[in-house]
Design an enzyme around this catalytic site. Structure first.
Site, PDB file in Angstrom:
ATOM      1  CB  CYS A  85      -6.723 -18.755  -2.018  1.00  0.00           C
ATOM      2  SG  CYS A  85      -6.907 -17.063  -1.468  1.00  0.00           S
ATOM      3  CG  HIS A 324      -1.594 -16.047  -2.504  1.00  0.00           C
ATOM      4  ND1 HIS A 324      -2.016 -17.087  -3.308  1.00  0.00           N
ATOM      5  CD2 HIS A 324      -2.546 -15.931  -1.527  1.00  0.00           C
ATOM      6  CE1 HIS A 324      -3.147 -17.584  -2.840  1.00  0.00           C
ATOM      7  NE2 HIS A 324      -3.497 -16.891  -1.774  1.00  0.00           N
TER       8      HIS A 324
HETATM    9  N1  COA Z   1       5.697  -9.467   2.232  1.00  0.00           N
HETATM   10  C1  COA Z   1       6.873  -8.804   2.011  1.00  0.00           C
HETATM   11  N2  COA Z   1       6.920  -7.532   1.600  1.00  0.00           N
HETATM   12  C2  COA Z   1       5.758  -6.916   1.372  1.00  0.00           C
HETATM   13  C3  COA Z   1       4.514  -7.541   1.550  1.00  0.00           C
HETATM   14  C4  COA Z   1       4.524  -8.855   2.012  1.00  0.00           C
HETATM   15  N3  COA Z   1       3.368  -9.508   2.236  1.00  0.00           N
HETATM   16  N4  COA Z   1       3.536  -6.677   1.240  1.00  0.00           N
HETATM   17  C5  COA Z   1       4.148  -5.550   0.856  1.00  0.00           C
HETATM   18  N5  COA Z   1       5.485  -5.704   0.940  1.00  0.00           N
HETATM   19  C6  COA Z   1       6.509  -4.695   0.680  1.00  0.00           C
HETATM   20  C7  COA Z   1       6.244  -3.940  -0.600  1.00  0.00           C
HETATM   21  O1  COA Z   1       6.964  -4.493  -1.686  1.00  0.00           O
HETATM   22  C8  COA Z   1       6.756  -2.580  -0.240  1.00  0.00           C
HETATM   23  O2  COA Z   1       8.174  -2.566  -0.351  1.00  0.00           O
HETATM   24  P1  COA Z   1       8.939  -1.278  -0.940  1.00  0.00           P
HETATM   25  O3  COA Z   1       8.599  -0.162  -0.008  1.00  0.00           O
HETATM   26  O4  COA Z   1      10.368  -1.696  -0.915  1.00  0.00           O
HETATM   27  O5  COA Z   1       8.375  -1.080  -2.311  1.00  0.00           O
HETATM   28  C9  COA Z   1       6.433  -2.413   1.231  1.00  0.00           C
HETATM   29  O6  COA Z   1       6.376  -3.765   1.747  1.00  0.00           O
HETATM   30  C10 COA Z   1       5.115  -1.717   1.491  1.00  0.00           C
HETATM   31  O7  COA Z   1       4.181  -2.258   0.602  1.00  0.00           O
HETATM   32  P2  COA Z   1       2.674  -1.848   0.604  1.00  0.00           P
HETATM   33  O8  COA Z   1       2.080  -2.313  -0.701  1.00  0.00           O
HETATM   34  O9  COA Z   1       2.525  -0.397   0.966  1.00  0.00           O
HETATM   35  O10 COA Z   1       2.090  -2.726   1.782  1.00  0.00           O
HETATM   36  P3  COA Z   1       0.652  -2.673   2.303  1.00  0.00           P
HETATM   37  O11 COA Z   1       0.706  -2.260   3.732  1.00  0.00           O
HETATM   38  O12 COA Z   1      -0.242  -1.886   1.392  1.00  0.00           O
HETATM   39  O13 COA Z   1       0.186  -4.218   2.219  1.00  0.00           O
HETATM   40  C11 COA Z   1      -0.295  -6.251   3.351  1.00  0.00           C
HETATM   41  C12 COA Z   1       0.744  -5.162   3.071  1.00  0.00           C
HETATM   42  C13 COA Z   1       0.315  -7.281   4.282  1.00  0.00           C
HETATM   43  C14 COA Z   1      -1.527  -5.635   4.036  1.00  0.00           C
HETATM   44  C15 COA Z   1      -0.717  -6.906   1.996  1.00  0.00           C
HETATM   45  O14 COA Z   1       0.428  -7.478   1.401  1.00  0.00           O
HETATM   46  C16 COA Z   1      -1.787  -7.953   2.190  1.00  0.00           C
HETATM   47  O15 COA Z   1      -2.966  -7.622   2.321  1.00  0.00           O
HETATM   48  N6  COA Z   1      -1.419  -9.231   2.196  1.00  0.00           N
HETATM   49  C17 COA Z   1      -2.372 -10.319   2.381  1.00  0.00           C
HETATM   50  C18 COA Z   1      -3.042 -10.674   1.082  1.00  0.00           C
HETATM   51  C19 COA Z   1      -4.144 -11.692   1.325  1.00  0.00           C
HETATM   52  O16 COA Z   1      -4.941 -11.576   2.231  1.00  0.00           O
HETATM   53  N7  COA Z   1      -4.224 -12.706   0.463  1.00  0.00           N
HETATM   54  C20 COA Z   1      -5.204 -13.739   0.581  1.00  0.00           C
HETATM   55  C21 COA Z   1      -4.716 -14.739   1.550  1.00  0.00           C
HETATM   56  S1  COA Z   1      -5.969 -15.870   2.082  1.00  0.00           S
END
Ligand code: COA
Length: 370
Positions: A85, A324
């Site tokens: 990142c 991100h």
């Molecule tokens: N913040 C706000 N909203 C989020 C979100 C987040 N982080 N992630 C997803 N959403 C929203 C989506 O837009 C979706 O909304 P909608 O239903 O209105 O379309 C809903 O939440 C569900 O999204 P979905 O894609 O099914 O979520 P998910 O459960 O597959 O993924 C996380 C959620 C948190 C697991 C994923 O965002 C993630 O892995 N984040 C971390 C990424 C990471 O590790 N980056 C590196 C950092 S070091």
């Protein structure tokens, strides 16, 4: 810095889910807008650096230096950087080194990531390339899981409550409401964070930065001046595996890079007016404020308990609300700090970007001289 190096052009795509666009399209959009905003033409660019983490694994595409170079009519020399990142800020650091050495005069720096074409579980596994494959990934860890461990330990040591932690994402979402490039532009209240679905205890959906597509680009120059110049650029590293860390509630690479950056710029933390810090998960923002020298250990949350703060923190919305797309983030932070300095008229701003759980950390300090 050995040379006077200025930020003379910048551009980005909105960070979002861009299913109809490829890596090349995203880069092209950011590059075109960076060149259009600069006093030079494409032909004046004498080096290209592109940051990307996941190209091979998620997009079946390596060799992005040559692809980025082909966006320009004269195909200047190009290379790619990867530091998880922190790839974007490592690209900036590399560009500054080229400019300081005199090998280049105008360097185009691009960060690009396209993450949403695969499932959440596939992207979570791909992102674990930023952790230690043998010691952390092998036991089933994900990044939300690693930062969940950090959050749990911090709560244990300092008594941070779930309700306090929810203030972080609520603030960053509020800040993004007026940012046209943000993935999420809706305000959320702290209670919604606390009640959002559990991802990796104690972290919930709204504690996590999202999965995003996007690109950001900037042009750095030793030949042309602008009101924004680089006052410091420092990189520091730490063990990639959490199993080798003596403690989890502070990231020494941030402290080290920040201390050296303040020294290089000849300033103190109190001189900084704006910070864009790496809030990949809400708990990281709290710890980063402490490691950067803005709060005592255990007290970072006080920034989120006050309505207004000096310095401002993630006024763009940060990773949480802007999105991100990992390698684009470090460059987008530079763009945001630059905009904030030009709007406020203040002198110094700081960009903090890390990879893994603080295993590679870059701190850049920008100086505004109108
Ligand atoms: N913040 C706000 N909203 C989020 C979100 C987040 N982080 N992630 C997803 N959403 C929203 C989506 O837009 C979706 O909304 P909608 O239903 O209105 O379309 C809903 O939440 C569900 O999204 P979905 O894609 O099914 O979520 P998910 O459960 O597959 O993924 C996380 C959620 C948190 C697991 C994923 O965002 C993630 O892995 N984040 C971390 C990424 C990471 O590790 N980056 C590196 C950092 S070091």
């Amino acid at each position: 810095m050995r040379e006077q190096i200025s930020l003379i052009g910048s551009g980005q795509t909105r960070f979002s889910e861009w299913w109809g666009k490829g890596i090349r399209d995203l880069m092209d959009e950011a590059v075109t807008s960076a060149i259009d905003s600069s006093p030079i033409t494409a032909l004046d660019i004498d080096f290209v650096i592109v940051a990307n983490m996941l190209g091979e694994r998620v997009n079946d595409q390596a060799h992005l230096g040559a692809i980025a170079s082909s966006l320009l009519p004269h195909r200047p020399p190009a290379l790619r950087t990867e530091a998880a990142c922190a790839s974007g800020s490592i690209a900036i650091h590399t560009a500054l080194s080229l400019l300081e050495s005199g090998r280049a005069e105008n360097v185009l720096v691009i960060g690009v990531e396209k993450m949403t074409d695969v499932s959440t579980s596939e992207i979570a596994a791909a992102l674990m390339g930023a952790a230690d494959a043998e010691r952390d990934a092998a036991c089933g860890m994900t990044f939300p899981g690693l930062f969940g461990l950090v959050a749990r330990r911090y709560m244990h040591d300092y008594g941070l409550t779930r309700a306090q932690l929810s203030l972080v994402s609520a603030r960053h979402h509020r800040n993004a409401v007026s940012n046209p490039f943000a993935q999420f532009k809706s305000a959320i209240d702290p209670e919604s964070v606390t009640e959002s679905s559990l991802v990796a205890d104690p972290l919930r959906l709204l504690d996590c930065s999202p999965v995003s597509d996007g690109a950001a680009a900037c042009i750095l120059s030793s030949k042309h001046a602008s009101p924004i110049r680089f006052a410091a650029s420092q990189v520091s590293t730490d063990s990639v595996s959490l199993t080798e860390r003596p403690f989890l509630t502070s990231f020494p690479a941030t402290k080290d890079a920040a201390e050296r950056a303040y020294e290089e710029a000849g300033i103190r933390p109190t001189d900084i007016a704006h910070i864009e810090l790496h809030d990949c998960f809400s708990i990281a923002a709290v710890i980063n404020l402490e490691d950067l020298g803005f709060a005592d250990p255990g007290r970072g949350i006080t920034f989120y308990e006050e309505q207004e703060t000096t310095p401002t923190v993630n006024a763009s919305g940060g990773l949480k609300a802007c999105g991100h797309p990992v390698a684009a983030t470090g460059i987008k932070q530079i763009l945001d700090v630059s905009k904030q300095l030009q709007v406020s008229g203040q002198r110094y701003g700081l960009a903090h970007n890390f990879g893994g759980v603080g295993a590679t950390c870059c701190v850049h300090i920008l100086e505004h001289t109108p």
